[in-house]
Write an enzyme that holds these catalytic residues in place. Sequence first.
Site, mmCIF file in Angstrom:
data_model
loop_
_atom_site.group_PDB
_atom_site.id
_atom_site.type_symbol
_atom_site.label_atom_id
_atom_site.label_comp_id
_atom_site.label_asym_id
_atom_site.label_seq_id
_atom_site.Cartn_x
_atom_site.Cartn_y
_atom_site.Cartn_z
ATOM 1 N N GLY A 1 -4.598 4.121 -7.608
ATOM 2 C CA GLY A 1 -4.688 4.378 -9.056
ATOM 3 C C GLY A 1 -3.851 5.537 -9.528
ATOM 4 O O GLY A 1 -4.294 6.333 -10.355
ATOM 5 N N ASN A 2 -2.621 5.618 -9.023
ATOM 6 C CA ASN A 2 -1.761 6.752 -9.384
ATOM 7 C C ASN A 2 -0.791 6.441 -10.516
ATOM 8 O O ASN A 2 0.413 6.674 -10.393
ATOM 9 C CB ASN A 2 -1.054 7.290 -8.154
ATOM 10 C CG ASN A 2 -1.905 8.337 -7.474
ATOM 11 O OD1 ASN A 2 -1.973 9.486 -7.906
ATOM 12 N ND2 ASN A 2 -2.614 7.927 -6.424
ATOM 13 N N ASP B 1 -10.535 3.416 -3.271
ATOM 14 C CA ASP B 1 -11.066 2.183 -2.674
ATOM 15 C C ASP B 1 -12.507 1.893 -3.107
ATOM 16 O O ASP B 1 -13.369 2.775 -3.092
ATOM 17 C CB ASP B 1 -11.051 2.287 -1.144
ATOM 18 C CG ASP B 1 -9.641 2.208 -0.582
ATOM 19 O OD1 ASP B 1 -8.683 2.297 -1.363
ATOM 20 O OD2 ASP B 1 -9.510 2.061 0.645
ATOM 21 N N ASP C 1 0.825 -1.206 0.000
ATOM 22 C CA ASP C 1 0.000 0.000 0.000
ATOM 23 C C ASP C 1 0.865 1.263 0.000
ATOM 24 O O ASP C 1 2.096 1.191 0.110
ATOM 25 C CB ASP C 1 -0.908 -0.038 1.246
ATOM 26 C CG ASP C 1 -2.283 0.540 0.972
ATOM 27 O OD1 ASP C 1 -2.441 1.244 -0.036
ATOM 28 O OD2 ASP C 1 -3.202 0.299 1.784
#
Length: 583
Positions: free
Chosen positions: A205-206, A225, A168
């Site tokens: 989602g970068n 999320d 993460d």
Amino acid sequence: MVKTITQNISLALLIAFCLVLSGCGRTHDKSFLNTAAYPEYAYLALTPPMGWNSWNFFAKDINEVNIKATADAMAASGMRDAGYEYLVLDDAWMAPKRDENGALQADPNKFPKGMKEVGDYIHSKGLKFGIYEDRAYRTCQSLPGSFEHEQIDMATFAAWGVDYIKLDSCSAEGNGRLSSEDYGIYRECIEDTGRDMVLSISDFGNAAWVWGGKESSQLWRTGWDIRSWMDSVYNCAECSGGSHRSHPAFNGLWQFAGPGYWNDPDMLQVGNFKIKDETVRASANKAHFGLWCILAAPLMAGNNLPTMTDTVRDILNAPEVVAVNQDARGVQGYKVFVDGKLEIYNKPLADGTTAVLLLNKGRETADITVTWEMIGLSGKQPVRDLWGRKDLGKFANAFTAKALGQHGNMMLKIGKKGKPLPTPAPMPLEKYTITRQGVTSLSDLYYAYRDYSVPVYNKTFEGNPIIINGKTFEKGFGCKSKAAFMFAGTERGDHLIGTVALDVSYQGDNQGRFRIFHEDYFGNRVLWDSGQMTKDTPAKEIDIELKDYNCLMLTFDGRNIETGKRANDVLGVFADPRVIADD
Ligand code: GLA
């Protein structure tokens, strides 16, 4: 990136063959995978990973009892045999402190016998063991993160028998590393352990598909999320299969996925919806699952397996729908038709047929017709219903799904076996990458990533000409805060020039700030910063040297001048930002 279909399939078969010969890829020679077309670690996930993750149902509430019960249920429910192999423990498995040697340890209340014991149990059920960490000092739940403990943590995971790591990104802005560097470090540390472990990029989602996530990892998140309601599910699907994260000209992110590297619209919520009407709930579960299958998304179930209903179990295990997801060719499906809330997706398969999802996202009951023209077929074609597992007959030129209600959908297999059908041409590299000689105006390229509001090309956000100090610019972007969009680049020395100002039509008192980043927000690598500008601040010139960059992100943020809080009404313009090649 561009590869022919036959190359694609024969390489996939070759890889599969080598994996069989080498006993499932533990110690085999991986050098044959080092081709331009396939990333080095493709063998770890030739088809989208399948499994179960604890977060969507249990959140922090995981322990030895419910994890072992899940492992039992994965085996007993037929899920393991349907292909769900990874059982992944998400955040909050660990103790708040590392041990005296600096190693991570299990939360003693939740997992009193330690993580190796849990891993052994998972393996004893014929499953693989997945675990969560974060690449910052702390996880999203403020537990110990892996920053500056990469080597010891990967070694600990290997010793516990971990096969899959979800990594993460909460707090990762503090690392001082680009995302590409960060995930590369973990891949090297994993490599040092000698154990094969899938690396799953969890970064909201970068833009991993732009900055090269596939060099280190097998899947990357494409959005924020997922939640347990259908608006969120459709929103996540649009990040991967629609235009929430990329210029509409790409028609979704399909071209950025393939055997070994997958767009991840997040974990499944199948079985978690609180929709009262049973029929609508079943349709919603199928719509969600069907979308993930056609989008070649990782299938990480997120429901409570020991108590799931037969309906939910049958959806997750639907063999012919799962087979679409796991097709060896690894094409991510893409839209071929949109009319309001009605959509059709197409996913050409390895056997020459094609999978088609007809989906009604709206409330009104509707018919949806797929024509053979939309999917590259003609004449009479056999149609099979993949949920119902039955042949529907041969149809000339088109097939209509009748009376689809809310979330109603059909998943079909159309066509005859034979030569694989072509996919559309992917967007050529030069249309979204700064690869040209001389001057490249960024507004001549398509952004390959965006978040927040959509930038307007060659006009202000409100559609007027871009004018600064009386001069009209033919090129540039009109932005409304907040905006962020990215272009791929090459690693050559160049100059970036351009002009920024708040839009003349903006008469508010808030501030706007323009920044240019190398890569995503987490890297925190700001190449240029306008500082806070108001409507009275004179335009500012960008003039920077670019070195060793692999992509550029342009951002525009609005702030309330008094409180400093985010302001979403500020309008700004990037007037003709352009890259000038040095040679
Ligand atoms: C982030 C991730 C989620 C989940 C939580 C755990 O929000 O995106 O998938 O892992 O952290 O804290």
